[in-house]
Design an enzyme around this catalytic site. Structure first.
Site, mmCIF file in Angstrom:
data_model
loop_
_atom_site.group_PDB
_atom_site.id
_atom_site.type_symbol
_atom_site.label_atom_id
_atom_site.label_comp_id
_atom_site.label_asym_id
_atom_site.label_seq_id
_atom_site.Cartn_x
_atom_site.Cartn_y
_atom_site.Cartn_z
ATOM 1 N N HIS A 13 0.938 -1.188 0.154
ATOM 2 C CA HIS A 13 0.024 -0.129 0.015
ATOM 3 C C HIS A 13 0.889 1.124 0.058
ATOM 4 O O HIS A 13 1.488 1.611 1.013
ATOM 5 C CB HIS A 13 -0.728 -0.019 1.295
ATOM 6 C CG HIS A 13 -1.974 1.209 1.142
ATOM 7 N ND1 HIS A 13 -3.418 0.934 1.491
ATOM 8 C CD2 HIS A 13 -1.605 2.390 0.955
ATOM 9 C CE1 HIS A 13 -4.068 2.169 1.515
ATOM 10 N NE2 HIS A 13 -2.884 2.934 1.386
ATOM 11 N N HIS A 15 1.720 5.314 -1.477
ATOM 12 C CA HIS A 15 1.311 6.443 -2.405
ATOM 13 C C HIS A 15 2.644 7.076 -2.989
ATOM 14 O O HIS A 15 3.726 7.457 -2.246
ATOM 15 C CB HIS A 15 0.633 7.453 -1.806
ATOM 16 C CG HIS A 15 -0.703 7.082 -1.099
ATOM 17 N ND1 HIS A 15 -1.832 7.253 -1.634
ATOM 18 C CD2 HIS A 15 -0.965 6.377 0.140
ATOM 19 C CE1 HIS A 15 -2.838 6.687 -1.017
ATOM 20 N NE2 HIS A 15 -2.080 6.098 0.201
ATOM 21 N N LYS A 95 -8.827 -0.092 -6.304
ATOM 22 C CA LYS A 95 -8.831 0.310 -4.568
ATOM 23 C C LYS A 95 -10.216 1.128 -4.647
ATOM 24 O O LYS A 95 -10.451 2.173 -5.517
ATOM 25 C CB LYS A 95 -7.715 1.453 -4.556
ATOM 26 C CG LYS A 95 -7.598 2.047 -3.379
ATOM 27 C CD LYS A 95 -7.378 1.177 -2.037
ATOM 28 C CE LYS A 95 -7.657 1.995 -0.743
ATOM 29 N NZ LYS A 95 -6.490 2.959 -0.510
ATOM 30 N N HIS A 134 -10.580 1.338 1.498
ATOM 31 C CA HIS A 134 -10.190 2.155 2.502
ATOM 32 C C HIS A 134 -11.574 2.056 3.294
ATOM 33 O O HIS A 134 -12.665 2.617 2.921
ATOM 34 C CB HIS A 134 -10.220 3.619 2.106
ATOM 35 C CG HIS A 134 -9.845 4.677 3.043
ATOM 36 N ND1 HIS A 134 -8.676 5.408 3.105
ATOM 37 C CD2 HIS A 134 -10.577 5.020 4.332
ATOM 38 C CE1 HIS A 134 -8.851 6.009 4.382
ATOM 39 N NE2 HIS A 134 -9.763 5.813 4.969
ATOM 40 N N HIS A 168 -4.956 -0.838 5.581
ATOM 41 C CA HIS A 168 -4.416 -0.180 6.855
ATOM 42 C C HIS A 168 -5.337 -0.336 8.029
ATOM 43 O O HIS A 168 -5.791 0.947 8.344
ATOM 44 C CB HIS A 168 -4.073 1.379 6.449
ATOM 45 C CG HIS A 168 -5.169 1.927 5.613
ATOM 46 N ND1 HIS A 168 -6.411 2.110 5.967
ATOM 47 C CD2 HIS A 168 -5.083 2.904 4.574
ATOM 48 C CE1 HIS A 168 -7.003 2.925 4.894
ATOM 49 N NE2 HIS A 168 -6.255 3.183 4.310
ATOM 50 N N ASP A 240 1.471 2.779 3.602
ATOM 51 C CA ASP A 240 0.525 3.874 3.235
ATOM 52 C C ASP A 240 1.464 5.140 3.459
ATOM 53 O O ASP A 240 0.847 6.131 4.030
ATOM 54 C CB ASP A 240 -0.791 3.893 4.539
ATOM 55 C CG ASP A 240 -1.781 4.802 4.092
ATOM 56 O OD1 ASP A 240 -1.787 5.216 2.735
ATOM 57 O OD2 ASP A 240 -2.678 4.973 4.696
HETATM 58 O O1 DOR Z 1 -3.674 9.571 5.727
HETATM 59 C C1 DOR Z 1 -3.902 9.114 4.601
HETATM 60 N N1 DOR Z 1 -3.171 9.747 3.340
HETATM 61 N N2 DOR Z 1 -4.823 8.090 4.343
HETATM 62 C C2 DOR Z 1 -5.279 7.896 2.871
HETATM 63 O O2 DOR Z 1 -6.141 7.292 2.921
HETATM 64 C C3 DOR Z 1 -4.629 8.494 1.956
HETATM 65 C C4 DOR Z 1 -3.328 9.263 2.082
HETATM 66 C C5 DOR Z 1 -2.986 10.056 1.005
HETATM 67 O O3 DOR Z 1 -3.389 9.848 -0.149
HETATM 68 O O4 DOR Z 1 -2.631 11.230 1.517
HETATM 69 ZN ZN ZN Z 2 -3.424 5.142 1.411
#
Ligand code: DOR
Ligand code: ZN
Length: 341
Positions: A13, A15, A95, A134, A168, A240
């Protein structure tokens, strides 16, 4: 001084964002991991093949020759059979975000009626495309994940052949539900294994620990640690890691997300490797959490890569910069107990 070797660590997971932020953060994941499940919540979410393939190319460019497989995901919407058949070999999962629940999720799902979701989910189930979720309602912030458990149970029972990953997880409730249904799995972050709400807001407010779902109570953290470190086959690591520019964290209206990519492996080593007597079992369970469970759940063949970690102090950078961005990692400026060598 102890060394631990991890084979093919995976971050299920992740980003990575886009453009100059992608260029800044991707090398950290590519250095520590063999592959990662790349989240689709860009400012314009990834909803078609052309966007997916061009994003994948930008990710490959940003990892700069590192041996790292980006496992791509699509942003959940109603998709038809023809579309899903055409894209299935290019994605590892889809997702699902509840609409408006977190960063760039406006175009997510607002109606969780099974009838509404059925057309897309039944095709995903038939084609064996996993659904990552999520799992939060828009209720009281500490109860959002627990309130979502009904929806997980409905999804699990209505689509018994669909592999559903509870992303998460942060609560004791979720650690129970994931074990109740054969087709439910979960990712757990490093930060939710280490912090509670007290670390975020119990003293001075720490914006770099603010994320969605918010860190919960001590007993929730303990349940997560117990599950992750037990070798249970239903849970895997998903960082995450979610970078936001420092000025968007250290401000009023702080963005949600903890940037952990440079230190996640080291922190997990510290958490799993506890005492001399059970060292082999602890190492095996770390290997399962970081790789083999995900390999089994998703049916992956990650690139060969071994990472050696040493029990040696490591001073975390205060921030990381390129010409466009400055980002602050979790534990920036602090010293942690394990290093990658
Ligand atoms: O804290 C988070 N940031 N939770 C999420 O689900 C998305 C993520 C983000 O993309 O910034
Ligand atoms: Zn995330």
């Amino acid at each position: 001084m102890r060394d631990i070797i991890i084979n093919q660590p995976l971050d299920m997971h992740l980003h990575l964002r886009d453009n100059d932020m992608l260029k800044l953060v991707a090398p950290f994941s590519a250095k520590s991991f063999s592959g990662g499940l790349i989240m689709p919540n860009l400012s314009t979410p990834i909803t078609n093949k052309q966007m997916l393939m061009s994003y994948k190319n930008r990710v490959l460019e940003a990892i700069d020759g590192n041996n790292f497989e980006p496992y791509m995901t699509l942003f959940y919407q109603n998709y038809d059979t023809k579309f899903l058949k055409d894209i299935q070999n290019d994605i590892t999962a889809i997702k699902l975000y509840p609409a408006g629940i977190t960063t760039n999720s406006k175009q997510g799902v607002s109606n969780f009626d099974i009838k509404e979701l059925e057309p897309t989910l039944s095709v995903m189930s038939e084609l064996d495309i996993p659904l990552c979720v999520h799992g939060e309602t828009d209720g009281f912030v500490m109860d959002r994940e627990s309130q979502f458990m009904d929806i997980y149970e409905q999804l699990a029972t209505n689509f018994p052949k669909l592999n559903i990953i509870m992303e998460h997880i942060t609560t004791k409730d979720a650690t129970k539900i994931v074990q109740k249904y054969d087709n439910l799995y979960a990712t757990i972050t490093a930060h939710h294994l280490l912090i509670t709400l007290d670390d975020v807001a119990g003293g001075f407010l720490d914006p770099h620990l603010f994320c969605k779902p918010i860190a919960k109570r001590y007993e929730d953290k303990e349940a997560l640690v117990k599950l992750a470190t037990s070798g249970n086959k239903k849970v895997m690591f998903g960082s995450d890691s979610a970078p936001h520019p420092t000025h968007k964290k250290e401000c009023c209206g702080c963005a949600a997300g903890v940037f952990t990519a440079p230190i996640a492996l080291q922190l997990l080593c510290e958490l799993f490797i506890k005492d001399e007597q059970n060292i082999n079992l602890q190492e095996q369970n770390l290997q399962k959490f970081l790789s083999s469970n995900a390999v089994d759940i998703y049916g992956l063949t990650p690139p060969n890569k071994t990472i050696t970690l040493r029990e040696k102090n490591y001073k975390v950078a205060v921030d990381y910069k390129n010409t466009t961005h400055t980002i602050t990692p979790m534990y920036g400026g602090k010293t942690i107990k394990w290093s990658i060598i």
